[in-house]
Motif scaffolding. Structure first.
Motif, PDB file in Angstrom:
ATOM      1  N   LEU A  89      69.678  -3.552  61.266  1.00 15.86           N
ATOM      2  CA  LEU A  89      68.713  -2.435  61.176  1.00 15.86           C
ATOM      3  C   LEU A  89      69.456  -1.113  61.085  1.00 15.86           C
ATOM      4  CD1 LEU A  89      66.317  -3.542  64.063  1.00 15.86           C
ATOM      5  CD2 LEU A  89      65.897  -3.780  61.606  1.00 15.86           C
ATOM      6  N   ASP A  90      69.027  -0.264  60.186  1.00 15.52           N
ATOM      7  CA  ASP A  90      69.552   1.096  60.108  1.00 15.52           C
ATOM      8  C   ASP A  90      69.346   1.766  61.474  1.00 15.52           C
ATOM      9  OD1 ASP A  90      70.215   3.701  59.404  1.00 15.52           O
ATOM     10  OD2 ASP A  90      69.134   3.639  57.500  1.00 15.52           O
ATOM     11  N   VAL A  91      70.281   2.612  61.864  1.00 12.38           N
ATOM     12  CA  VAL A  91      70.256   3.239  63.204  1.00 12.38           C
ATOM     13  C   VAL A  91      68.938   3.961  63.516  1.00 12.38           C
ATOM     14  CG1 VAL A  91      71.353   5.388  62.383  1.00 12.38           C
ATOM     15  CG2 VAL A  91      71.643   4.695  64.770  1.00 12.38           C
ATOM     16  N   ALA A 135      79.437   1.841  62.842  1.00  6.80           N
ATOM     17  CA  ALA A 135      79.135   3.269  62.904  1.00  6.80           C
ATOM     18  C   ALA A 135      79.132   3.826  61.485  1.00  6.80           C
ATOM     19  CB  ALA A 135      80.178   3.979  63.753  1.00  6.80           C
ATOM     20  N   ASP A 136      78.632   5.040  61.328  1.00  8.59           N
ATOM     21  CA  ASP A 136      78.614   5.620  59.992  1.00  8.59           C
ATOM     22  C   ASP A 136      78.386   7.127  60.052  1.00  8.59           C
ATOM     23  OD1 ASP A 136      78.959   5.325  57.295  1.00  8.59           O
ATOM     24  OD2 ASP A 136      77.117   4.191  56.931  1.00  8.59           O
ATOM     25  N   ALA A 137      78.849   7.799  59.030  1.00  6.15           N
ATOM     26  CA  ALA A 137      78.580   9.230  58.833  1.00  6.15           C
ATOM     27  C   ALA A 137      78.873   9.495  57.365  1.00  6.15           C
ATOM     28  CB  ALA A 137      79.477  10.078  59.725  1.00  6.15           C
ATOM     29  N   GLU A 188      66.140   7.011  51.717  1.00 11.52           N
ATOM     30  CA  GLU A 188      66.478   7.497  53.059  1.00 11.52           C
ATOM     31  C   GLU A 188      67.666   8.462  53.031  1.00 11.52           C
ATOM     32  OE1 GLU A 188      64.971   7.360  55.885  1.00 11.52           O
ATOM     33  OE2 GLU A 188      66.613   8.417  56.871  1.00 11.52           O
ATOM     34  N   GLY A 189      68.658   8.155  52.182  1.00 14.60           N
ATOM     35  CA  GLY A 189      69.839   9.007  52.106  1.00 14.60           C
ATOM     36  C   GLY A 189      69.503  10.454  51.759  1.00 14.60           C
ATOM     37  N   ALA A 190      68.398  10.685  51.052  1.00 22.80           N
ATOM     38  CA  ALA A 190      68.028  12.049  50.664  1.00 22.80           C
ATOM     39  C   ALA A 190      67.550  12.871  51.860  1.00 22.80           C
ATOM     40  CB  ALA A 190      66.961  12.022  49.567  1.00 22.80           C
ATOM     41  N   ASN A 260      79.372  10.532  50.381  1.00 17.96           N
ATOM     42  CA  ASN A 260      79.051   9.118  50.620  1.00 17.96           C
ATOM     43  C   ASN A 260      79.437   8.687  52.027  1.00 17.96           C
ATOM     44  OD1 ASN A 260      77.984   6.594  50.057  1.00 17.96           O
ATOM     45  ND2 ASN A 260      78.927   6.495  48.025  1.00 17.96           N
ATOM     46  N   TRP A 261      79.024   7.467  52.353  1.00 16.41           N
ATOM     47  CA  TRP A 261      79.232   6.869  53.675  1.00 16.41           C
ATOM     48  C   TRP A 261      80.519   6.044  53.639  1.00 16.41           C
ATOM     49  CZ3 TRP A 261      75.280   8.264  57.105  1.00 16.41           C
ATOM     50  CH2 TRP A 261      74.134   8.814  56.517  1.00 16.41           C
ATOM     51  N   SER A 262      80.915   5.514  54.776  1.00 15.55           N
ATOM     52  CA  SER A 262      82.256   4.913  54.863  1.00 15.55           C
ATOM     53  C   SER A 262      82.435   3.652  54.010  1.00 15.55           C
ATOM     54  CB  SER A 262      82.603   4.611  56.317  1.00 15.55           C
ATOM     55  OG  SER A 262      81.948   3.440  56.754  1.00 15.55           O
ATOM     56  N   LEU A 296      74.384  11.305  61.354  1.00 13.16           N
ATOM     57  CA  LEU A 296      74.795  10.087  62.045  1.00 13.16           C
ATOM     58  C   LEU A 296      74.112   8.893  61.365  1.00 13.16           C
ATOM     59  CD1 LEU A 296      76.268   9.050  64.736  1.00 13.16           C
ATOM     60  CD2 LEU A 296      73.933   8.754  65.565  1.00 13.16           C
ATOM     61  N   GLY A 297      74.945   7.985  60.861  1.00 11.37           N
ATOM     62  CA  GLY A 297      74.392   6.765  60.274  1.00 11.37           C
ATOM     63  C   GLY A 297      74.783   5.595  61.150  1.00 11.37           C
ATOM     64  N   GLY A 298      74.740   4.402  60.573  1.00 11.79           N
ATOM     65  CA  GLY A 298      75.150   3.216  61.312  1.00 11.79           C
ATOM     66  C   GLY A 298      74.058   2.166  61.283  1.00 11.79           C
ATOM     67  N   TRP A 299      74.428   0.937  61.624  1.00  9.88           N
ATOM     68  CA  TRP A 299      73.486  -0.188  61.589  1.00  9.88           C
ATOM     69  C   TRP A 299      73.627  -1.013  62.864  1.00  9.88           C
ATOM     70  CZ3 TRP A 299      70.200  -1.306  57.264  1.00  9.88           C
ATOM     71  CH2 TRP A 299      70.269  -0.324  56.267  1.00  9.88           C
ATOM     72  N   GLU A 300      72.533  -1.666  63.232  1.00  8.47           N
ATOM     73  CA  GLU A 300      72.448  -2.341  64.528  1.00  8.47           C
ATOM     74  C   GLU A 300      71.936  -3.770  64.331  1.00  8.47           C
ATOM     75  OE1 GLU A 300      73.447   0.241  66.495  1.00  8.47           O
ATOM     76  OE2 GLU A 300      73.215   1.491  64.725  1.00  8.47           O
ATOM     77  N   PRO A 367      72.059  13.202  64.834  1.00 12.29           N
ATOM     78  CA  PRO A 367      71.053  12.178  64.547  1.00 12.29           C
ATOM     79  C   PRO A 367      69.844  12.770  63.824  1.00 12.29           C
ATOM     80  CG  PRO A 367      70.995  12.781  66.874  1.00 12.29           C
ATOM     81  CD  PRO A 367      72.102  13.584  66.247  1.00 12.29           C
ATOM     82  N   ARG A 368      69.238  11.973  62.986  1.00 13.04           N
ATOM     83  CA  ARG A 368      67.953  12.354  62.411  1.00 13.04           C
ATOM     84  C   ARG A 368      66.909  12.335  63.535  1.00 13.04           C
ATOM     85  NH1 ARG A 368      69.156   7.915  57.966  1.00 13.04           N
ATOM     86  NH2 ARG A 368      70.963   7.700  59.331  1.00 13.04           N
ATOM     87  N   PRO A 369      65.780  13.018  63.358  1.00 11.48           N
ATOM     88  CA  PRO A 369      64.835  13.102  64.467  1.00 11.48           C
ATOM     89  C   PRO A 369      64.451  11.727  65.007  1.00 11.48           C
ATOM     90  CG  PRO A 369      64.052  14.340  62.564  1.00 11.48           C
ATOM     91  CD  PRO A 369      65.310  13.677  62.148  1.00 11.48           C
TER      92      PRO A 369
HETATM   93  C1  GLC Z   1      73.955   4.590  55.390  1.00  8.27           C
HETATM   94  C2  GLC Z   1      73.802   4.940  56.860  1.00  8.27           C
HETATM   95  C3  GLC Z   1      72.359   4.852  57.273  1.00  8.27           C
HETATM   96  C4  GLC Z   1      71.552   5.747  56.362  1.00  8.27           C
HETATM   97  C5  GLC Z   1      71.704   5.308  54.928  1.00  8.27           C
HETATM   98  C6  GLC Z   1      70.947   6.245  54.003  1.00  8.27           C
HETATM   99  O1  GLC Z   1      73.742   3.238  55.184  1.00  8.27           O
HETATM  100  O2  GLC Z   1      74.584   4.101  57.664  1.00  8.27           O
HETATM  101  O3  GLC Z   1      72.195   5.230  58.613  1.00  8.27           O
HETATM  102  O4  GLC Z   1      70.203   5.788  56.702  1.00  8.27           O
HETATM  103  O5  GLC Z   1      73.054   5.315  54.574  1.00  8.27           O
HETATM  104  O6  GLC Z   1      71.048   5.895  52.684  1.00  8.27           O
END
Ligand code: GLC
Length: 411
Positions: A89-91, A135-137, A188-190, A260-262, A296-300, A367-369
């Motif tokens: 799951l996305d964070v 983790a992600d950013a 979501e990335g937008a 971009n993300w990691s 702050l991104g990341g998956w769980e 973090p997003r809201p």
């Molecule tokens: C990445 C991030 C995630 C974010 C997504 C948006 O996968 O880890 O948290 O929501 O990009 O596109």
């Protein structure tokens, strides 16, 4: 019993005893986002199967963006479908899934060993509702070879980036070379696209769950992205670009700078990349007078509440969330570790040297809201970013639309 009957009975018993373990195998099905290298997770899972007799794991993948995956999972989970045992799951989602009763609590793990942001994202009402996968950013990817060629340092501000991109694209005279790629599609990335320059101006979107909207900062954020499309820094149809498009275009050698993300790192260094050995990664630029900000991104890993194999699924999730797997995925898939000490691990920094400086970025990522109505917040922001980039709304109109809709959602 005559001999023949005894022999036959024995043969049957033998068959039964061979068949028994196979019948007892627990089959777990695990859902992984297709963007995050399921083939590499597969290898980590193979190691688990090898040391866990009686458990077989299959992987299901779907949707190439966070919200496409969420849509699929929403359908499966609303139907209480037991076919998936473990979900990535996305964070932004564990809280929502837990509130809907779609995931089981996964107690028994000391969350203090993880980076604090992930311990927090996975704790709802004092309960552990999922365990960190990675983790992600967002970072600034750049063509190190091209910046070196033109004697340019990685830009610290978006204005510097614009100038650098123009110098390089003018100099290279390659019509396929874009100055900057970022995510303008209504994905979501937008949401993060919008928030980067907004946050960089020192503004927050929420305060204790209530909206704290700075109209002027929002206009400036939207206007910045639109200016990249208008002045040719980014391509004209940037409103159609999703995260993995940015990754592919950069990897093909068609982009100087990319947000971009990691995960994009490992593939940029792979056999199919045109830019292996030519890539640098830095903090994102800031707005003039502001500070660099990132999402702050990341998956769980969550356990489906409808899984018939709760114990086995929880054990698998504990393994997938272990330091051993975090290190394996960092090295082989460039997914950022959820444990602080792995950022300095020699094997990890050999595979991704820039991870050595990434911990601070992740630790200060915003973090997003956090709200049960996050889906509506996301929809509002991402569709508006997209409309502005597509020229349907002006930045001024976009900021007003976001403000009035968020006012109703975040009351
Ligand atoms: C990445 C991030 C995630 C974010 C997504 C948006 O996968 O880890 O948290 O929501 O990009 O596109």
């Amino acid at each position: 019993m005559n001999r023949n009957i005894r022999a036959a009975a024995l043969a049957c018993a033998t068959i039964v005893s061979f068949a028994a373990p196979a019948l007892a195998d627990t089959e777990l099905k695990i859902y992984i986002s297709s963007q995050h290298q399921p083939n590499i997770w597969r290898k980590a899972i193979d190691q688990y199967e090898a040391k866990t007799p009686g458990v077989k794991v299959t992987i299901e993948t779907g949707g190439n963006t966070s919200e496409a995956q969420a849509q699929y999972l929403n359908t499966v989970m609303s139907a209480k479908d037991p076919s998936l045992d473990v979900l990535i799951l996305d964070v932004i989602r564990p809280a929502q899934f837990a509130a809907a009763g779609w995931t089981s609590d996964v107690e028994g793990k000391d969350l203090s060993s993880y980076l604090p942001a992930y311990a927090e994202a996975n704790t709802v009402g004092g309960k552990t509702v999922a365990l960190p996968a990675f983790a992600d950013a967002q970072f600034l990817y750049y063509r190190k070879d091209l910046l070196d060629k033109y004697g340019i340092q990685p830009p610290k501000s978006w204005d510097e980036l614009k100038t650098a991109a123009k110098t390089i694209t003018d100099g290279e005279k390659n019509p396929n070379l874009q100055g900057l790629s970022f995510q303008g599609k209504a994905i979501e990335g937008a949401v993060c696209t919008f928030l980067l320059p907004y946050w960089s101006q020192g503004k927050a979107l929420t305060n204790n769950g209530r909206l704290s909207f700075d109209h002027d900062a929002a206009v400036k954020s939207l206007a910045l992205w639109k200016s990249f499309a208008d002045d040719g820094t980014a391509k004209k149809n940037i409103a159609e670009v999703a995260t993995d498009d940015t990754r592919k275009e950069f990897q093909a050698g068609n982009v100087v700078f990319a947000v971009n993300w990691s995960y994009a790192w490992a593939q940029s260094q792979g056999a199919e990349s045109a830019v292996a050995g030519k890539v640098g990664v830095a903090r994102l630029p800031a707005m003039a007078g502001g500070e660099s900000a990132t999402c702050l991104g990341g998956w769980e890993w969550g356990v489906s509440a409808f899984s018939a194999h709760q114990d086995e699924a929880k054990k698998l999730v504990a393994y997938l969330s272990s330091p051993e797997v975090s290190k394996f995925m960092a090295i082989n898939a460039s997914l950022l570790p959820t444990y602080a000490d792995l950022y300095k691990d020699g094997d990890v920094t050999k595979a991704a040297p820039w991870f050595a400086d990434a911990l601070q970025v992740v630790e200060t990522a915003k973090p997003r809201p956090v709200t049960p109505r996050y889906n509506e917040v996301s929809e509002t922001i991402r569709t508006t970013v997209n409309a502005v980039l597509a020229g349907v709304s002006t930045p001024e109109e976009g900021a007003s639309q976001i403000e009035s809709r968020l006012k109703r959602i975040l009351r």
